[in-house]
Motif scaffolding. Structure first.
Motif, PDB file in Angstrom:
ATOM      1  N   GLY A   1      -7.459  24.821  38.665  1.00  0.00           N
ATOM      2  CA  GLY A   1      -6.259  23.612  39.180  1.00  0.00           C
ATOM      3  C   GLY A   1      -5.507  23.225  39.389  1.00  0.00           C
ATOM      4  N   ARG A   2      -4.391  22.981  40.228  1.00  0.00           N
ATOM      5  CA  ARG A   2      -3.089  22.532  40.331  1.00  0.00           C
ATOM      6  C   ARG A   2      -2.082  22.739  39.351  1.00  0.00           C
ATOM      7  NH1 ARG A   2      -3.208  16.593  43.119  1.00  0.00           N
ATOM      8  NH2 ARG A   2      -4.693  16.624  40.880  1.00  0.00           N
ATOM      9  N   VAL A   3      -0.998  23.818  40.066  1.00  0.00           N
ATOM     10  CA  VAL A   3       0.142  24.162  38.882  1.00  0.00           C
ATOM     11  C   VAL A   3       1.313  23.740  39.337  1.00  0.00           C
ATOM     12  CG1 VAL A   3       0.934  26.042  37.865  1.00  0.00           C
ATOM     13  CG2 VAL A   3      -1.322  26.373  38.540  1.00  0.00           C
ATOM     14  N   SER A   4       2.079  23.514  38.585  1.00  0.00           N
ATOM     15  CA  SER A   4       3.115  22.917  39.021  1.00  0.00           C
ATOM     16  C   SER A   4       4.376  23.885  38.087  1.00  0.00           C
ATOM     17  CB  SER A   4       3.686  21.231  38.546  1.00  0.00           C
ATOM     18  OG  SER A   4       2.690  20.815  39.512  1.00  0.00           O
ATOM     19  N   PRO A   5       4.834  24.707  38.218  1.00  0.00           N
ATOM     20  CA  PRO A   5       5.640  25.502  37.593  1.00  0.00           C
ATOM     21  C   PRO A   5       7.271  25.123  37.780  1.00  0.00           C
ATOM     22  CG  PRO A   5       5.508  26.619  40.125  1.00  0.00           C
ATOM     23  CD  PRO A   5       4.171  25.359  39.964  1.00  0.00           C
ATOM     24  N   GLY A   6       7.415  24.494  37.278  1.00  0.00           N
ATOM     25  CA  GLY A   6       8.807  23.921  37.151  1.00  0.00           C
ATOM     26  C   GLY A   6       9.382  22.630  38.015  1.00  0.00           C
TER      27      GLY A   6
ATOM     28  N   LYS B   1       9.270  23.830  33.146  1.00  0.00           N
ATOM     29  CA  LYS B   1       7.998  23.873  32.414  1.00  0.00           C
ATOM     30  C   LYS B   1       6.889  24.643  32.717  1.00  0.00           C
ATOM     31  CE  LYS B   1      10.179  23.286  28.408  1.00  0.00           C
ATOM     32  NZ  LYS B   1      10.672  24.422  27.211  1.00  0.00           N
ATOM     33  N   SER B   2       5.378  25.383  32.934  1.00  0.00           N
ATOM     34  CA  SER B   2       4.900  24.950  33.725  1.00  0.00           C
ATOM     35  C   SER B   2       3.605  24.268  33.061  1.00  0.00           C
ATOM     36  CB  SER B   2       4.039  26.392  33.755  1.00  0.00           C
ATOM     37  OG  SER B   2       5.099  27.341  34.142  1.00  0.00           O
ATOM     38  N   MET B   3       3.126  22.911  33.979  1.00  0.00           N
ATOM     39  CA  MET B   3       2.173  21.665  33.913  1.00  0.00           C
ATOM     40  C   MET B   3       1.041  22.247  34.591  1.00  0.00           C
ATOM     41  SD  MET B   3       3.117  20.128  31.731  1.00  0.00           S
ATOM     42  CE  MET B   3       2.144  18.649  31.275  1.00  0.00           C
ATOM     43  N   PHE B   4      -0.002  22.107  34.338  1.00  0.00           N
ATOM     44  CA  PHE B   4      -1.214  22.152  35.165  1.00  0.00           C
ATOM     45  C   PHE B   4      -2.263  20.991  34.744  1.00  0.00           C
ATOM     46  CE2 PHE B   4      -0.663  25.300  31.717  1.00  0.00           C
ATOM     47  CZ  PHE B   4      -1.597  25.486  31.081  1.00  0.00           C
ATOM     48  N   TYR B   5      -3.284  21.518  36.262  1.00  0.00           N
ATOM     49  CA  TYR B   5      -4.466  19.748  36.032  1.00  0.00           C
ATOM     50  C   TYR B   5      -5.303  19.918  36.524  1.00  0.00           C
ATOM     51  CZ  TYR B   5      -0.409  19.263  39.297  1.00  0.00           C
ATOM     52  OH  TYR B   5       0.498  19.469  39.884  1.00  0.00           O
ATOM     53  N   ALA B   6      -6.349  19.298  36.242  1.00  0.00           N
ATOM     54  CA  ALA B   6      -7.407  19.784  37.351  1.00  0.00           C
ATOM     55  C   ALA B   6      -8.310  18.572  36.681  1.00  0.00           C
ATOM     56  CB  ALA B   6      -8.270  20.445  37.112  1.00  0.00           C
ATOM     57  N   GLN B   7      -9.252  18.082  38.028  1.00  0.00           N
ATOM     58  CA  GLN B   7     -10.971  16.790  37.219  1.00  0.00           C
ATOM     59  C   GLN B   7     -12.228  18.299  37.601  1.00  0.00           C
ATOM     60  OE1 GLN B   7      -9.753  14.116  41.068  1.00  0.00           O
ATOM     61  NE2 GLN B   7     -10.289  12.998  39.494  1.00  0.00           N
TER      62      GLN B   7
ATOM     63  N   PHE C   1      12.121   7.484  36.598  1.00  0.00           N
ATOM     64  CA  PHE C   1      10.623   8.665  36.934  1.00  0.00           C
ATOM     65  C   PHE C   1      12.634   9.926  36.892  1.00  0.00           C
ATOM     66  CE2 PHE C   1       8.357   5.651  37.630  1.00  0.00           C
ATOM     67  CZ  PHE C   1       7.520   5.989  36.436  1.00  0.00           C
ATOM     68  N   ALA C   2      11.917  11.365  37.185  1.00  0.00           N
ATOM     69  CA  ALA C   2      12.942  12.359  37.617  1.00  0.00           C
ATOM     70  C   ALA C   2      11.516  12.980  38.496  1.00  0.00           C
ATOM     71  CB  ALA C   2      13.088  12.913  36.237  1.00  0.00           C
ATOM     72  N   GLY C   3      12.527  12.905  39.252  1.00  0.00           N
ATOM     73  CA  GLY C   3      10.938  14.115  40.620  1.00  0.00           C
ATOM     74  C   GLY C   3       9.966  13.027  40.791  1.00  0.00           C
ATOM     75  N   GLU C   4       9.130  13.466  41.762  1.00  0.00           N
ATOM     76  CA  GLU C   4       7.934  12.883  42.218  1.00  0.00           C
ATOM     77  C   GLU C   4       6.927  13.443  41.466  1.00  0.00           C
ATOM     78  OE1 GLU C   4       8.141  11.269  44.777  1.00  0.00           O
ATOM     79  OE2 GLU C   4       9.737  11.853  45.023  1.00  0.00           O
ATOM     80  N   GLY C   5       5.851  12.378  41.165  1.00  0.00           N
ATOM     81  CA  GLY C   5       4.663  12.280  40.212  1.00  0.00           C
ATOM     82  C   GLY C   5       3.500  13.383  41.456  1.00  0.00           C
ATOM     83  N   VAL C   6       2.298  13.536  40.722  1.00  0.00           N
ATOM     84  CA  VAL C   6       1.415  14.476  41.094  1.00  0.00           C
ATOM     85  C   VAL C   6       0.054  13.204  40.822  1.00  0.00           C
ATOM     86  CG1 VAL C   6       2.213  16.483  41.491  1.00  0.00           C
ATOM     87  CG2 VAL C   6       1.495  15.680  39.461  1.00  0.00           C
ATOM     88  N   ALA C   7      -0.787  13.452  41.787  1.00  0.00           N
ATOM     89  CA  ALA C   7      -1.803  13.060  41.444  1.00  0.00           C
ATOM     90  C   ALA C   7      -3.113  13.474  40.689  1.00  0.00           C
ATOM     91  CB  ALA C   7      -2.392  11.650  42.782  1.00  0.00           C
ATOM     92  N   ILE C   8      -3.708  12.979  40.052  1.00  0.00           N
ATOM     93  CA  ILE C   8      -4.081  13.742  39.124  1.00  0.00           C
ATOM     94  C   ILE C   8      -5.523  12.666  38.326  1.00  0.00           C
ATOM     95  CG2 ILE C   8      -2.400  14.461  37.364  1.00  0.00           C
ATOM     96  CD1 ILE C   8      -3.049  12.808  35.201  1.00  0.00           C
ATOM     97  N   GLY C   9      -6.045  12.332  39.133  1.00  0.00           N
ATOM     98  CA  GLY C   9      -7.453  11.453  39.190  1.00  0.00           C
ATOM     99  C   GLY C   9      -7.562   9.656  38.937  1.00  0.00           C
ATOM    100  N   GLU C  10      -8.254   9.164  38.674  1.00  0.00           N
ATOM    101  CA  GLU C  10      -8.375   7.734  38.803  1.00  0.00           C
ATOM    102  C   GLU C  10      -8.143   7.186  37.899  1.00  0.00           C
ATOM    103  OE1 GLU C  10      -9.156   5.976  41.840  1.00  0.00           O
ATOM    104  OE2 GLU C  10      -8.915   7.593  42.580  1.00  0.00           O
TER     105      GLU C  10
END
Length: 327
Positions: free
Chosen positions: A275-280, A286-292, A125-134
């Motif tokens: 949603g939550r946003v991870s800009p770079g 890149k910008s990743m965004f995610y939501a439940q 893995f490069a960097g830390e991941g982010v929780a996105i659900g179950e």
């Protein structure tokens, strides 16, 4: 060559062959199929011995969330709990009904991986991941002793007799009516990997992927189709995490650049989930965004720091399992 072999080959340094290089463009266009096919290959491996003994020519299905990919072939009553689901509701501690025909049961604390894939080390893995659900799975995605024998055998019986036919049957399906809360889903950036040397490839960018986390261990589940949507000038694409009906659905999107500071996920009834946003920070540049999201998603709109709209993306209609993986 199965799908995993192909992924390994593509990740390895290229070598000329008599047949030329793989058509990478065509492979990337079919990126969404990789997720579905990889699970089918895993299911085939899991059930190969039993399938051959039973005269089954091929096993379809996957590692747990096939309710959203391969609907039941017939015979499943989606209006009420089956006897198996009702028994699970009554006898499994912590079980709860999540919709008209499915019951959610707690996971056993181990990963839904009966073929024994090793957990991923931090170097993957490069960097830390982010929780996105179950993380949701099917009962037969686990070893036989992970659940009471009546539940495992009952789920297998439904797969073989109700969901299957004379040629194949699913393994790890949640169309049995019993869904397992397997752990946590995480969005991560997977290191480019040389499978021949089993080391990272220097200078190659990482790629976004969904990872399952249970008991402190992380396991690769699927790459986000093709990540061409992160290229400059490409439009937004959206990906769901295959949650069963009755629980919030996880959605993932991304675009090139790091200007996104807000992402609004709007449902068909007008509910807006920010949603939550991870800009770079998750994928460099890149910008990743995610939501439940509760209910049906209709639109995702993203904005910059000034409040200006960057892009508004209506959820694209789909008519087959492959189209429905990328919206």
């Amino acid at each position: 060559m199965n799908v995993t072999d192909l992924e390994h080959a593509l990740a390895a340094p290229a070598a000329p062959t008599a047949h030329g290089r793989p058509d990478l463009t065509a492979i990337r266009r079919a990126g969404a199929r990789r997720r579905r096919t990889r699970r089918a290959v895993r299911a085939l491996t899991v059930a190969a011995a039993g399938a051959l003994a039973a005269g089954v020519l091929g096993v379809t299905g996957g590692a747990g969330d096939e309710h959203a990919i391969d609907p039941a072939q017939g015979g499943v009553d989606r209006t009420q709990l089956s006897d198996l689901a009702q028994q699970a509701l009554e006898e499994i501690p912590g079980a709860r009904k999540i919709n008209s025909w499915q019951v959610l049961v707690p996971g056993p604390g181990s990963a839904p991986d009966p073929i024994g894939e090793p957990a991923l080390t931090d170097e993957r893995f490069a960097g830390e991941g982010v929780a996105i659900g179950e993380w949701y799975a099917g009962v037969t995605s686990y070893e036989r002793d992970a659940f009471p024998s009546w539940l495992w055998r009952g789920a297998q019986h439904v797969e073989q007799t109700v969901l299957g036919d004379k040629h194949s049957y699913p393994v790890g399906s949640t169309d049995t009516g019993v869904v397992v809360d397997a752990g946590q889903l995480e969005l991560a950036c997977m290191t480019a990997w040389d499978w021949n040397k089993d080391v990272a490839i220097p200078g190659r960018p990482c790629s976004p992927a969904v990872v399952g986390v249970v008991g402190g261990e992380r396991r690769y589940l699927w790459g986000i189709g093709t990540d061409d949507f992160l290229d400059p000038g490409a439009g937004m694409e959206l990906f769901d995490t295959n949650a069963p009906a009755g629980v919030d659905q996880g959605w993932i999107g991304g675009v090139d650049g790091t200007d996104v500071v807000r992402a609004d996920f709007t449902t068909t009834d007008g509910t807006v989930v920010e949603g939550r946003v991870s800009p770079g920070t998750l994928v460099p540049g890149k910008s990743m965004f995610y939501a439940q999201v509760p209910g049906e998603l209709a639109n995702v709109s993203i904005y910059d720091a000034s409040g200006a709209l960057i892009e508004s993306h209506d959820l694209e209609p789909c008519s087959d399992p492959v189209d429905c993986e990328v919206r």
